[in-house]
Design an enzyme around this catalytic site. Sequence first.
Site, PDB file in Angstrom:
ATOM      1  N   TYR A 169      29.052  30.745  38.988  1.00 60.53           N
ATOM      2  CA  TYR A 169      29.352  29.908  37.827  1.00 60.53           C
ATOM      3  C   TYR A 169      28.784  28.496  37.974  1.00 60.53           C
ATOM      4  O   TYR A 169      28.842  27.706  37.025  1.00 60.53           O
ATOM      5  CB  TYR A 169      30.864  29.815  37.618  1.00 60.53           C
ATOM      6  CG  TYR A 169      31.467  31.061  37.017  1.00 60.53           C
ATOM      7  CD1 TYR A 169      32.071  31.037  35.772  1.00 60.53           C
ATOM      8  CD2 TYR A 169      31.438  32.272  37.693  1.00 60.53           C
ATOM      9  CE1 TYR A 169      32.633  32.172  35.218  1.00 60.53           C
ATOM     10  CE2 TYR A 169      31.984  33.415  37.153  1.00 60.53           C
ATOM     11  CZ  TYR A 169      32.586  33.356  35.912  1.00 60.53           C
ATOM     12  OH  TYR A 169      33.130  34.493  35.368  1.00 60.53           O
ATOM     13  N   LYS A 222      34.444  39.930  48.373  1.00 59.88           N
ATOM     14  CA  LYS A 222      33.532  41.052  48.572  1.00 59.88           C
ATOM     15  C   LYS A 222      32.689  40.768  49.819  1.00 59.88           C
ATOM     16  O   LYS A 222      31.466  40.900  49.837  1.00 59.88           O
ATOM     17  CB  LYS A 222      32.657  41.240  47.317  1.00 59.88           C
ATOM     18  CG  LYS A 222      31.841  42.530  47.297  1.00 59.88           C
ATOM     19  CD  LYS A 222      32.698  43.789  47.264  1.00 59.88           C
ATOM     20  CE  LYS A 222      31.809  45.039  47.189  1.00 59.88           C
ATOM     21  NZ  LYS A 222      32.570  46.280  47.430  1.00 59.88           N
ATOM     22  N   ASP A 239      36.928  45.079  44.898  1.00 64.94           N
ATOM     23  CA  ASP A 239      37.019  46.303  44.116  1.00 64.94           C
ATOM     24  C   ASP A 239      38.307  47.068  44.425  1.00 64.94           C
ATOM     25  O   ASP A 239      38.928  47.656  43.527  1.00 64.94           O
ATOM     26  CB  ASP A 239      35.784  47.198  44.309  1.00 64.94           C
ATOM     27  CG  ASP A 239      35.310  47.288  45.746  1.00 64.94           C
ATOM     28  OD1 ASP A 239      35.651  46.413  46.544  1.00 64.94           O
ATOM     29  OD2 ASP A 239      34.575  48.235  46.067  1.00 64.94           O
ATOM     30  N   ASP A 288      37.935  35.714  37.586  1.00 63.34           N
ATOM     31  CA  ASP A 288      37.752  35.970  36.162  1.00 63.34           C
ATOM     32  C   ASP A 288      38.122  37.413  35.841  1.00 63.34           C
ATOM     33  O   ASP A 288      38.880  37.697  34.895  1.00 63.34           O
ATOM     34  CB  ASP A 288      36.293  35.696  35.784  1.00 63.34           C
ATOM     35  CG  ASP A 288      36.114  35.332  34.317  1.00 63.34           C
ATOM     36  OD1 ASP A 288      37.079  35.464  33.554  1.00 63.34           O
ATOM     37  OD2 ASP A 288      35.009  34.913  33.945  1.00 63.34           O
TER      38      ASP A 288
END
Length: 408
Positions: free
Chosen positions: A150, A222, A273, A297
């Site tokens: 971002y 991640k 995930d 988000d």
Amino acid sequence: MSGTKITISNGKLNVPNDPILPFIEGDGIGPDIWAAASRVLDAAVEKAYNGEKKIVWKEVLAGQKAMDNTNEWLPQATLDTIEEYLVAIKGPLTTPVGGGIRSLNVALRQKLDLYACVRPVQYFQGVPSPVKHPEHVDMVIFRENTEDIYAGIEFAEGTEENAKFLNWLKETYPDRYAKVRFPDTAGIGIKPVSQEGTNRLVKAAIQYAIDNKKDSVTLVHKGNIMKFTEGAFRDWGYETAAKDFGGTELDGGPWHVIKHDGHEIIVKDVIADAMLQQIILRPKEYGVIATLNLNGDYISDALAAQVGGIGIAPGANINYNTGIAIFEATHGTAPKYTGQDKVNPSSVILSGEMMFRYLGWGEAADLIIKGIEGAIKNKRVTYDFERLMDGATLLKCSEFGDEIIANM
């Protein structure tokens, strides 16, 4: 103009009984929901403090209204005013089409260094939900707001700057350049994640867990794939737990345990995930989540869906060091409903509830929760809930505000 500024000293807000609070009405449905929300917020303060406290609202401009009046999407005067008065609230803002500012919401966060996006997700009894046990969801997400992809460091395919960047990458790091599968047609984005950015975000999340007696803080990342950005976020998060809060390794690590005044907080981590599965399958195991910008988000919107949708999801963007905070509706502008007095104003109302707790006005915040719970229990709700509830009465946006006030 009457009213008194909020100030900060030694990291603590000094809140007068008549604080001046800037507000941005918002675009699209913004005027409708703000009209309802401001009445609810004022009524809660009046009832909680019998007239001893009162908000003095100060409008500032951003979005379409700013463009129409100043020919700027985000005037410097708006940023200066929020910086001066510290605490503000806003409705949804349109995303400008074309060049310039990509997102007004992102611009506000970055320009004011509002590094923590705080999104509490809780269930109100009676709200329609797609899951069997939405009441098991009670989490607060701390999403890093200023870094990750971002940051907006991108090089568009086909541009001179893209070619220059890829040429530099090819000459300087040929082994990494070789991993770009189709360099002639690739857009490039850079993902900065820093130790300082991680530390202040995780510190805020752990402090919140301590202050609110939460059992765990989960670092979501991640890092199994992005080892030097998201993996580093995880490692720096554990370092923060150890160095700033005296956390010690649990059963040899990497999980940590923090002990504070007889209360234990487990600091753990989950791959992003897997976390999207966990919030559905085992939501009771999670209290506070600390994560990076993109993960946050996804997770915050997915959690909102479990408790009734983004229409009732509140949010805040906070810098706990400067004290500057903007509380906001988390949904979009819904332009097709503009001026129809139709949509649910709960997102901005509950953001106001968060704002009151930030100001130390817990009594007013409690009345807002009581009012919303009462309105939903009575099945007197806006169209988004009415169409999914048996025997419900359909209310306009403004009428729902009245119903909340009546149930305080």
